[in-house]
Write a protein that holds these residues in place. Structure first.
Motif, PDB file in Angstrom:
ATOM      1  N   SER A 298      -8.236 -12.687  -0.354  1.00 37.15           N
ATOM      2  CA  SER A 298      -8.320 -11.468  -1.145  1.00 37.15           C
ATOM      3  C   SER A 298      -7.262 -11.525  -2.237  1.00 37.15           C
ATOM      4  N   LEU A 299      -7.587 -10.942  -3.380  1.00 37.10           N
ATOM      5  CA  LEU A 299      -6.638 -10.868  -4.484  1.00 37.10           C
ATOM      6  C   LEU A 299      -6.514  -9.407  -4.932  1.00 37.10           C
ATOM      7  N   ILE A 300      -5.289  -8.975  -5.106  1.00 39.65           N
ATOM      8  CA  ILE A 300      -5.000  -7.636  -5.626  1.00 39.65           C
ATOM      9  C   ILE A 300      -4.262  -7.842  -6.941  1.00 39.65           C
ATOM     10  N   TYR A 301      -4.992  -7.739  -8.028  1.00 41.67           N
ATOM     11  CA  TYR A 301      -4.408  -7.983  -9.350  1.00 41.67           C
ATOM     12  C   TYR A 301      -3.966  -6.669  -9.985  1.00 41.67           C
ATOM     13  N   GLU A 302      -2.750  -6.691 -10.522  1.00 36.53           N
ATOM     14  CA  GLU A 302      -2.246  -5.547 -11.264  1.00 36.53           C
ATOM     15  C   GLU A 302      -2.187  -5.893 -12.746  1.00 36.53           C
ATOM     16  N   LEU A 303      -2.653  -4.975 -13.555  1.00 37.59           N
ATOM     17  CA  LEU A 303      -2.596  -5.141 -15.000  1.00 37.59           C
ATOM     18  C   LEU A 303      -1.165  -4.942 -15.471  1.00 37.59           C
ATOM     19  N   LYS A 304      -0.632  -5.947 -16.156  1.00 36.18           N
ATOM     20  CA  LYS A 304       0.757  -5.882 -16.632  1.00 36.18           C
ATOM     21  C   LYS A 304       0.814  -5.453 -18.094  1.00 36.18           C
TER      22      LYS A 304
ATOM     23  N   THR B 242       0.820  -1.219   0.000  1.00 39.92           N
ATOM     24  CA  THR B 242       0.000   0.000   0.000  1.00 39.92           C
ATOM     25  C   THR B 242       0.849   1.263   0.000  1.00 39.92           C
ATOM     26  N   ILE B 243       1.971   1.260   0.718  1.00 34.42           N
ATOM     27  CA  ILE B 243       2.761   2.493   0.807  1.00 34.42           C
ATOM     28  C   ILE B 243       3.572   2.745  -0.462  1.00 34.42           C
ATOM     29  N   LYS B 244       3.619   1.763  -1.347  1.00 30.22           N
ATOM     30  CA  LYS B 244       4.379   1.915  -2.592  1.00 30.22           C
ATOM     31  C   LYS B 244       3.483   2.028  -3.816  1.00 30.22           C
ATOM     32  N   SER B 245       2.196   1.730  -3.673  1.00 22.83           N
ATOM     33  CA  SER B 245       1.306   1.652  -4.826  1.00 22.83           C
ATOM     34  C   SER B 245       0.775   3.028  -5.238  1.00 22.83           C
ATOM     35  N   PRO B 246       1.102   3.516  -6.432  1.00 24.81           N
ATOM     36  CA  PRO B 246       0.510   4.791  -6.878  1.00 24.81           C
ATOM     37  C   PRO B 246      -0.990   4.687  -7.095  1.00 24.81           C
ATOM     38  N   ALA B 247      -1.479   3.516  -7.511  1.00 15.96           N
ATOM     39  CA  ALA B 247      -2.909   3.372  -7.803  1.00 15.96           C
ATOM     40  C   ALA B 247      -3.766   3.601  -6.569  1.00 15.96           C
ATOM     41  N   LEU B 248      -3.238   3.255  -5.395  1.00 20.50           N
ATOM     42  CA  LEU B 248      -4.020   3.428  -4.166  1.00 20.50           C
ATOM     43  C   LEU B 248      -4.121   4.883  -3.749  1.00 20.50           C
TER      44      LEU B 248
ATOM     45  N   GLN C 100      -0.523   2.659 -13.060  1.00 22.16           N
ATOM     46  CA  GLN C 100      -0.830   1.390 -12.392  1.00 22.16           C
ATOM     47  C   GLN C 100      -2.334   1.193 -12.338  1.00 22.16           C
ATOM     48  N   LYS C 101      -2.772  -0.040 -12.638  1.00 20.64           N
ATOM     49  CA  LYS C 101      -4.196  -0.357 -12.642  1.00 20.64           C
ATOM     50  C   LYS C 101      -4.417  -1.630 -11.849  1.00 20.64           C
ATOM     51  N   LEU C 102      -5.313  -1.555 -10.862  1.00 22.08           N
ATOM     52  CA  LEU C 102      -5.547  -2.668  -9.946  1.00 22.08           C
ATOM     53  C   LEU C 102      -7.001  -3.111  -9.981  1.00 22.08           C
ATOM     54  N   ILE C 103      -7.192  -4.420  -9.839  1.00 22.84           N
ATOM     55  CA  ILE C 103      -8.509  -5.019  -9.628  1.00 22.84           C
ATOM     56  C   ILE C 103      -8.440  -5.760  -8.305  1.00 22.84           C
ATOM     57  N   ILE C 104      -9.282  -5.369  -7.364  1.00 20.07           N
ATOM     58  CA  ILE C 104      -9.238  -5.940  -6.017  1.00 20.07           C
ATOM     59  C   ILE C 104     -10.553  -6.652  -5.742  1.00 20.07           C
ATOM     60  N   THR C 105     -10.465  -7.899  -5.317  1.00 26.09           N
ATOM     61  CA  THR C 105     -11.664  -8.670  -5.012  1.00 26.09           C
ATOM     62  C   THR C 105     -11.432  -9.463  -3.743  1.00 26.09           C
ATOM     63  N   VAL C 106     -12.399  -9.454  -2.837  1.00 25.36           N
ATOM     64  CA  VAL C 106     -12.240 -10.084  -1.526  1.00 25.36           C
ATOM     65  C   VAL C 106     -13.436 -10.977  -1.227  1.00 25.36           C
ATOM     66  N   ASN C 107     -13.169 -12.034  -0.464  1.00 30.10           N
ATOM     67  CA  ASN C 107     -14.200 -12.980  -0.057  1.00 30.10           C
ATOM     68  C   ASN C 107     -14.377 -12.870   1.457  1.00 30.10           C
TER      69      ASN C 107
ATOM     70  N   THR D 164     -12.041  -1.343  -8.383  1.00 23.99           N
ATOM     71  CA  THR D 164     -10.816  -1.041  -9.118  1.00 23.99           C
ATOM     72  C   THR D 164     -10.176   0.226  -8.560  1.00 23.99           C
ATOM     73  N   ARG D 165      -8.848   0.289  -8.672  1.00 20.14           N
ATOM     74  CA  ARG D 165      -8.076   1.471  -8.284  1.00 20.14           C
ATOM     75  C   ARG D 165      -7.052   1.721  -9.382  1.00 20.14           C
ATOM     76  N   TRP D 166      -6.820   2.976  -9.741  1.00 24.52           N
ATOM     77  CA  TRP D 166      -5.860   3.196 -10.812  1.00 24.52           C
ATOM     78  C   TRP D 166      -5.310   4.620 -10.857  1.00 24.52           C
TER      79      TRP D 166
END
Length: 623
Positions: free
Chosen positions: A617-623, A512-518, A550-557, A544-546
């Protein structure tokens, strides 16, 4: 303070955003600010408990029986480990000298009457001397301030910043400033005690009545003490900290404290200059300029001097207890003065009334407020089966203009421990809550020491009861002590599951402290998936966060029992904002760096296969 009542003073100004343009401007400004910063993580630690190695945990135990932590227990190694967890700031809770039962008369400190002290160790929110620190925390109480100054220096050396408490609404019933700087007088020293209210009085009085100990108060659990005699010498009686105007407050009142007078008359009218219309749009520098040469109540000056004193000591910010019980004009005055000394000061307020959030941010010039009543309470309801994850979307959208200012947490000294049966029930069930709390907005994230190793607060400490780690007693914190490992701070006594949990927190927080998308844009994709994805479970939440880079897809159960497998839909509007054309794209999980999948875009809509294990939880980044 524990078991607070939500108190609305009835004196706050409601700011109406009369035009969409104003709100849009605020939203734009907040987002621009967020994207230039990094995500912030605060590690709250109850200073008295952190370094305590004693495992006796006798209810109502003394220091000799149950032990106590010291400033010196925060070694260079301990601070490095906290920093490496992904932490930016340490909030050292309970540092200012508060009322305690222990005898420190050999060091020139007067004894406190146990009948107006909660617990044996005392409440950190009944401050007795703002210009010194709790003698319990020092190896040598005579040099306690120097030991804390050394801790500030070690903390900065470790690359961390320091936050301490200021409790503006109330102070200890027996305040005794024996360390006041030259020219600083004690609270109440010049008060006219013959009247209930006077503008420059520091307290409110109940003339011609003696203070009486509340009924059903059993100090020290019935233990004998020479000061326990059913009386406390306060004549005339003062209003109690939570606003009680009775000479004999109730046992549930904050009877160990007295309320500070900020120039609010007993009828709620203001006896001080008010901010002109439009000052919610003004800068902190303009607020500072406004207060120059203004006649303000004496209590304002006293607390400003206290904040500046600690700022000069190297303290980087403050957490304000029950800030909404103090008028926001005072906060404008004090916070702008702090920012004049340290423009980067971190100012965090405990405010529980959502209708007042914008006032305390824009008029009070707070950097951050607790996001308890909305995000925290909703997450707690979700994991306890009382609410749907779908409702998170409305909360996030409703606070879009101020979301950067709303600090997220799941654990703190006031609340039930995340892993306790009264909350998530286990550390594993708390994981999806933590991912959402840390990634759904640009706000700072806070964790409470021991949370990262699954501390459940299961101790009966005496005054403090199970489900919360007591702030009133001398006690050990078992899971944390296993990580502390007799001062090695290497996790040597942790179980395998506790080590894995700490690794989860370390991975998440450092991401989290390194992610620009957040620090960028948010868009929920919950609605489209609940409507169109056939196998999408009701306890799954996705967003989604972006940013451009950087583009992220976050999904949690949120389910701790059911594995969910489904086709996750990324709607057309998100695909368009991400500037993706039809085709296949690689997505890589950022939490464990193991899982990869593919996003397929067809006719402008994206789809991807997702399998979520229970509490995963999955935090997917678009590559």
């Amino acid at each position: 303070m524990v078991n607070k009542k939500i108190i609305v003073t009835g004196i706050a100004l409601t700011v109406l955003f009369s035009a969409c343009k104003t709100k849009d401007l605020k939203m734009s400004s907040a987002k621009e600010k967020a994207t230039t910063e990094k995500k912030v993580v605060v590690y709250q630690v109850f200073t008295r408990l952190f370094g305590n190695k004693n495992t006796t945990n006798k209810p109502w135990g003394t220091i000799e029986e149950n032990g106590v932590g010291k400033f010196n227990d925060f070694t260079d190694k301990a601070l490095r480990e906290i920093k490496d967890l992904g932490v930016s700031y340490i909030w050292y809770t309970g540092v200012p000298h508060h009322a305690v039962v222990r005898d420190y008369t050999a060091f020139g400190i007067s004894n406190d009457d146990p009948e107006v002290v909660k617990g044996r160790a005392g409440s950190p929110y009944a401050v007795k001397d703002y210009y010194n620190v709790n003698p319990d925390l020092a190896v040598n109480p005579a040099e306690r301030l120097q030991e804390f100054e050394a801790l500030i220096s070690r903390t900065h050396k470790a690359g961390l910043k320091v936050i301490i408490d200021i409790v503006p609404n109330h102070i200890a019933r027996k305040y005794e400033g024996k360390n006041n700087p030259e020219g600083v007088s004690d609270f109440g020293a010049a008060d006219d005690v013959s009247v209930e209210y006077k503008g420059d009085n520091n307290f409110y009085y109940i003339p011609n009545q003696h203070f009486e100990i509340p009924d059903n108060v059993l100090p020290l659990n019935g233990e004998k003490n020479p000061l326990i005699d059913g009386k406390f010498d306060e004549n005339p009686a003062k209003w109690t900290g939570n606003g009680s105007r009775k000479a004999k407050p109730d046992q549930n009142d904050w009877y160990e404290t007295v309320k500070v007078n900020y120039g609010l008359k007993p009828d709620g009218t203001k006896d001080f200059p008010e901010l002109p219309a439009g000052f919610d749009q003004k800068s902190v520098q303009e607020h500072f300029a406004f207060w120059q040469n203004k006649d303000v109540p004496n209590s304002w000056k006293k607390f400003k001097d206290i904040a500046i004193f600690w700022t000069a000591k190297g303290v980087d910010g403050f957490r304000y207890d029950m800030a909404e019980m103090v008028p926001y004009e005072f906060w404008s005055y004090m916070n702008s003065a702090i920012k004049a000394k340290n423009p980067n000061a971190f100012l965090l307020a405990e405010v529980y009334n959502p209708n007042e959030y914008r006032n305390y941010i824009h008029l009070g010039k707070m950097d951050y407020l607790y996001d308890k009543v909305e995000t925290y309470d909703k997450l707690k309801d979700i994991i306890r089966g009382k609410s749907s994850p779908d409702e998170l979307t409305a909360i996030q959208n409703g606070m879009s203009d101020i979301e950067h200012h709303m600090l997220h947490f799941l654990d703190n000294h006031d609340e039930q421990r995340l892993a306790s049966p009264e909350f998530a029930g286990s550390p594993e069930r708390g994981k999806p809550l933590m991912v959402v709390s840390a990634t759904i907005s640009t706000s700072p994230t806070m964790i409470y020491f021991g949370q990262e190793v699954g501390e459940a607060g299961d101790e009966d400490a005496g005054f403090g009861k199970r489900s919360r780690t007591s702030i009133f007693d001398y006690i050990g914190v078992p899971n944390h002590q296993r990580w502390m490992n007799d001062g090695k701070f290497d996790g040597g006594q942790l179980s395998d599951s506790e080590k894995k949990l700490r690794d989860f927190y370390k991975r998440l927080l450092n991401f989290t402290i390194k992610s620009p998308a957040l620090m960028g844009s948010f868009k929920e994709i919950q609605t489209v998936n609940r409507n169109k994805s056939v196998a999408y479970d009701s306890l799954v939440y996705s967003y989604t966060r972006w940013t451009e880079n950087q583009k992220l897809i976050i999904t949690v159960n949120f389910s701790s029992e059911k594995t969910s497998e489904f086709e996750l839909i990324i709607p057309v509007d998100v695909i368009k904002k991400w500037d993706l054309t039809d085709g296949s794209y690689v997505l890589a999980d950022q939490l464990y760096l193991k899982s990869k999948t593919y996003l397929t875009v067809k006719n402008g809509e994206g789809k991807m296969y997702v399998k979520l294990n229970p509490s995963e939880s999955l935090i997917y980044e678009l590559k």
